[in-house]
Design a protein around this motif. Structure first.
Motif, PDB file in Angstrom:
ATOM      1  N   ASP A 158       0.825  -1.209   0.000  1.00  0.00           N
ATOM      2  CA  ASP A 158       0.000   0.000   0.000  1.00  0.00           C
ATOM      3  C   ASP A 158       0.862   1.263   0.000  1.00  0.00           C
ATOM      4  O   ASP A 158       0.494   2.261  -0.634  1.00  0.00           O
ATOM      5  N   LEU A 159       1.983   1.219   0.702  1.00  0.00           N
ATOM      6  CA  LEU A 159       2.853   2.391   0.794  1.00  0.00           C
ATOM      7  C   LEU A 159       4.297   1.949   0.865  1.00  0.00           C
ATOM      8  O   LEU A 159       4.643   1.049   1.637  1.00  0.00           O
ATOM      9  N   ALA A 160       5.139   2.595   0.058  1.00  0.00           N
ATOM     10  CA  ALA A 160       6.588   2.409   0.149  1.00  0.00           C
ATOM     11  C   ALA A 160       7.236   3.760   0.403  1.00  0.00           C
ATOM     12  O   ALA A 160       6.827   4.775  -0.166  1.00  0.00           O
ATOM     13  N   MET A 161       8.226   3.769   1.287  1.00  0.00           N
ATOM     14  CA  MET A 161       9.067   4.941   1.456  1.00  0.00           C
ATOM     15  C   MET A 161      10.376   4.620   0.740  1.00  0.00           C
ATOM     16  O   MET A 161      11.005   3.592   1.020  1.00  0.00           O
ATOM     17  N   ILE A 162      10.793   5.475  -0.175  1.00  0.00           N
ATOM     18  CA  ILE A 162      11.944   5.157  -1.021  1.00  0.00           C
ATOM     19  C   ILE A 162      12.997   6.257  -0.917  1.00  0.00           C
ATOM     20  O   ILE A 162      12.691   7.444  -1.107  1.00  0.00           O
ATOM     21  N   PRO A 163      14.266   5.885  -0.627  1.00  0.00           N
ATOM     22  CA  PRO A 163      15.325   6.899  -0.602  1.00  0.00           C
ATOM     23  C   PRO A 163      15.645   7.402  -2.008  1.00  0.00           C
ATOM     24  O   PRO A 163      15.697   6.616  -2.956  1.00  0.00           O
ATOM     25  N   ILE A 164      15.857   8.707  -2.143  1.00  0.00           N
ATOM     26  CA  ILE A 164      16.161   9.277  -3.458  1.00  0.00           C
ATOM     27  C   ILE A 164      17.428  10.126  -3.447  1.00  0.00           C
ATOM     28  O   ILE A 164      17.795  10.709  -4.466  1.00  0.00           O
ATOM     29  N   GLY A 165      18.118  10.229  -2.310  1.00  0.00           N
ATOM     30  CA  GLY A 165      19.181  11.214  -2.149  1.00  0.00           C
ATOM     31  C   GLY A 165      20.511  10.894  -2.785  1.00  0.00           C
ATOM     32  O   GLY A 165      21.417  11.731  -2.788  1.00  0.00           O
ATOM     33  N   ASP A 166      20.663   9.659  -3.339  1.00  0.00           N
ATOM     34  CA  ASP A 166      21.908   9.271  -4.016  1.00  0.00           C
ATOM     35  C   ASP A 166      23.089   9.266  -3.034  1.00  0.00           C
ATOM     36  O   ASP A 166      22.906   9.369  -1.833  1.00  0.00           O
ATOM     37  N   ASN A 167      24.274   9.083  -3.537  1.00  0.00           N
ATOM     38  CA  ASN A 167      25.544   9.021  -2.799  1.00  0.00           C
ATOM     39  C   ASN A 167      25.597   7.849  -1.820  1.00  0.00           C
ATOM     40  O   ASN A 167      26.436   6.964  -1.958  1.00  0.00           O
ATOM     41  N   PHE A 168      24.727   7.791  -0.833  1.00  0.00           N
ATOM     42  CA  PHE A 168      24.709   6.690   0.127  1.00  0.00           C
ATOM     43  C   PHE A 168      23.632   5.656  -0.191  1.00  0.00           C
ATOM     44  O   PHE A 168      23.642   4.555   0.373  1.00  0.00           O
ATOM     45  N   THR A 169      22.668   6.026  -1.030  1.00  0.00           N
ATOM     46  CA  THR A 169      21.515   5.167  -1.326  1.00  0.00           C
ATOM     47  C   THR A 169      21.180   5.288  -2.811  1.00  0.00           C
ATOM     48  O   THR A 169      21.930   5.875  -3.583  1.00  0.00           O
ATOM     49  N   MET A 170      20.011   4.792  -3.185  1.00  0.00           N
ATOM     50  CA  MET A 170      19.512   5.026  -4.529  1.00  0.00           C
ATOM     51  C   MET A 170      19.383   6.515  -4.807  1.00  0.00           C
ATOM     52  O   MET A 170      19.049   7.295  -3.915  1.00  0.00           O
ATOM     53  N   GLY A 171      19.630   6.892  -6.066  1.00  0.00           N
ATOM     54  CA  GLY A 171      19.273   8.215  -6.531  1.00  0.00           C
ATOM     55  C   GLY A 171      17.908   8.156  -7.196  1.00  0.00           C
ATOM     56  O   GLY A 171      17.205   7.141  -7.152  1.00  0.00           O
ATOM     57  N   ILE A 172      17.529   9.243  -7.831  1.00  0.00           N
ATOM     58  CA  ILE A 172      16.180   9.351  -8.387  1.00  0.00           C
ATOM     59  C   ILE A 172      15.908   8.310  -9.462  1.00  0.00           C
ATOM     60  O   ILE A 172      14.842   7.677  -9.479  1.00  0.00           O
ATOM     61  N   ASP A 173      16.842   8.085 -10.380  1.00  0.00           N
ATOM     62  CA  ASP A 173      16.592   7.127 -11.460  1.00  0.00           C
ATOM     63  C   ASP A 173      16.399   5.720 -10.922  1.00  0.00           C
ATOM     64  O   ASP A 173      15.467   5.014 -11.328  1.00  0.00           O
ATOM     65  N   ASP A 174      17.268   5.294 -10.012  1.00  0.00           N
ATOM     66  CA  ASP A 174      17.136   3.952  -9.438  1.00  0.00           C
ATOM     67  C   ASP A 174      15.891   3.854  -8.561  1.00  0.00           C
ATOM     68  O   ASP A 174      15.227   2.811  -8.515  1.00  0.00           O
ATOM     69  N   ALA A 175      15.565   4.931  -7.861  1.00  0.00           N
ATOM     70  CA  ALA A 175      14.363   4.922  -7.029  1.00  0.00           C
ATOM     71  C   ALA A 175      13.110   4.751  -7.888  1.00  0.00           C
ATOM     72  O   ALA A 175      12.164   4.049  -7.504  1.00  0.00           O
ATOM     73  N   ALA A 176      13.105   5.389  -9.067  1.00  0.00           N
ATOM     74  CA  ALA A 176      11.968   5.235  -9.982  1.00  0.00           C
ATOM     75  C   ALA A 176      11.870   3.797 -10.469  1.00  0.00           C
ATOM     76  O   ALA A 176      10.770   3.245 -10.598  1.00  0.00           O
TER      77      ALA A 176
END
Length: 227
Positions: A158-176
């Protein structure tokens, strides 16, 4: 229905009926935190890994409120040694608590308590939480990984919280791409803009997933979503 409040960074407060659960309560030292540490009163604290911006204030909150910390085994044992009440788990395991079900999922990251020395605290994790008839996915700090597709093929998220900040985690493209694999009804971007090194534009993330079955909800710290 469960309510999910964005505290800031990767910290969220989930409330349903009389249950209050906080995830990764990084409050002290968090310039974006929308709550004070002393105002957080919960029964459970979920911690994805040992880094300071996720373990955060979990131990003092647990000791003050008698809350139970739910975390991967090694991290839970660290918290227990500091005087906290814990429920240790590990990747792939699930457990039925009084508020609902929690399952630990993989995360591609690290996990350590870093101070004058470094104490490694096992594997990082994500959490699949079932509460009030809803399924919430908090992946913790992670890079993109293919098994997200398996998570998306299981019960509906129902809901996902997704990191988008890059460098330490996924960035926007990978988050999408993660959203396309997970197929949640709603997604909240997280883990961005807290520090300059993780600056990101949540509106660009929202545009990247336009046309999918997922609705992007951009919450400012202190705002909440009712599922």
């Amino acid at each position: 229905m469960p309510k999910v409040k964005f505290i800031g960074h990767a910290a969220f407060l989930i409330t349903h009926n009389n249950y209050r659960i906080v995830i990764d309560p990084f409050i002290t030292g968090n310039p974006k935190a929308a709550m004070k540490m002393e105002d957080i009163s919960v029964q459970y604290i979920l911690v994805t890994h040992g880094h300071g911006d996720h373990l955060g204030d979990a131990i003092p909150i647990a000791k003050r409120t008698d809350a139970t910390i739910i975390a991967p085994f090694e991290l839970a044992m660290y918290c227990q040694r500091q005087g906290a009440k814990v429920h240790p788990m590990h990747i792939g395991g699930s457990f039925k608590f009084d508020f609902g079900m929690v399952k630990l999922t993989p995360a591609l990251h690290g996990s350590a308590v870093v101070g004058d020395t470094i104490e490694y605290t096992g594997n990082p994790c994500g959490f699949l939480i079932e509460i009030g008839g809803k399924r919430i996915y908090h992946p913790g700090d992670t890079g993109l990984f293919g098994d997200m597709e398996l998570l998306g093929r299981s019960k509906k998220i129902d809901l996902a919280m997704i990191p988008i900040g890059d460098n330490f985690t996924m960035g926007i493209d990978d988050a999408a791409e993660a959203v396309r694999m997970l197929k949640p009804a709603f997604v909240i971007p997280m883990h961005y803009d807290t520090f300059d090194i993780i600056k990101a534009d949540p509106e660009r993330f929202s545009e990247k997933i336009a046309g999918t079955e997922t609705k992007c909800i951009i919450l400012k710290p202190g705002e909440e979503l009712e599922l």
